[in-house]
Design an enzyme around this catalytic site. Structure first.
Site, short mmCIF file in Angstrom:
data_model
loop_
_atom_site.label_atom_id
_atom_site.label_comp_id
_atom_site.label_asym_id
_atom_site.label_seq_id
_atom_site.Cartn_x
_atom_site.Cartn_y
_atom_site.Cartn_z
CD GLN A 155 16.61 5.69 -33.41
OE1 GLN A 155 15.84 6.18 -32.63
NE2 GLN A 155 17.88 6.00 -33.43
CG PHE A 156 17.22 0.91 -39.26
CD1 PHE A 156 18.47 0.34 -39.39
CD2 PHE A 156 17.00 2.17 -39.81
CE1 PHE A 156 19.50 1.01 -40.05
CE2 PHE A 156 18.01 2.84 -40.46
CZ PHE A 156 19.26 2.26 -40.58
CB THR A 157 19.93 3.00 -35.54
OG1 THR A 157 19.13 3.91 -34.78
CG2 THR A 157 20.08 3.48 -36.97
#
Length: 142
Positions: free
Chosen positions: A74-76
Site C-alpha cells: 500500500q503505497f498510500t
C-alpha cells in the site's frame, strides 16, 4: 518502510471480484508501504516485528500460535496531506523499488519465521475486507 498491522478475525483481499488472499480466523492483516531509501535492513526489521508482536489473545504472537498473515502492499501509507486537500505521493517508492521489497517481507515471514502468508497483487486495484479484532491496530516504522 511502514506497516499497519491489524489483529483480525478473518481478512481477505480481492481483485476483479476474485479472492486472491485470505486469513481465516485469528491472524494479522498487514499493509506495507515502502519509501525510497528502504532496503534489506528495513525488510528484516518489519518482518521480525510482524512475527513477534504479542497482540493476539493471551499476549501471543502469530509465531506462537501459527496464525496466518495477509500482506498487502500500500503505497498510500506514504501519502502526505499536510498541505491542501490532495495528498502527495512523493515519499512512496516507485513500483520497481517497492515490489521486490514487499516480496522480501513476505519471503522473510515464510522462510525465517515459518508463517503462512497470503498476499494481495502488487499494483492492482484491490478490495480488502476484514474484521478488526479488538480493535487492535499498530503502526510500525523501520
Amino acid at each position: 518502510m511502514r506497516a499497519v498491522i491489524q489483529r483480525v478475525q478473518g481478512a481477505s483481499v480481492s481483485v476483479d471480484g476474485e479472492v486472491i488472499g485470505r486469513v481465516d480466523g485469528t491472524g494479522l492483516c498487514v499493509l506495507v508501504g515502502v519509501t525510497h531509501d528502504d532496503g534489506s535492513q528495513q525488510v528484516k526489521t518489519i518482518a521480525r516485528k510482524i512475527a513477534s508482536l504479542r497482540i493476539l489473545e493471551g499476549e501471543q504472537s502469530v509465531t506462537d500460535v501459527g496464525a496466518g498473515v495477509l500482506v498487502i502492499s500500500q503505497f498510500t501509507l506514504y501519502g502526505d496531506a499536510r498541505k491542501g486537500r490532495r495528498p502527495t505521493w512523493q515519499a512512496a517508492a516507485p513500483g520497481d523499488v517497492a515490489e521486490p521489497l514487499v516480496d522480501a517481507v513476505v519471503e522473510e515471514l515464510r522462510s525465517e519465521y515459518g508463517l503462512h502468508v497470503e498476499t494481495g497483487r502488487f499494483g492492482a486495484n484491490m478490495q480488502v475486507s476484514l474484521t478488526n479484532d479488538g480493535p487492535v491496530t499498530i503502526l510500525l516504522e523501520a
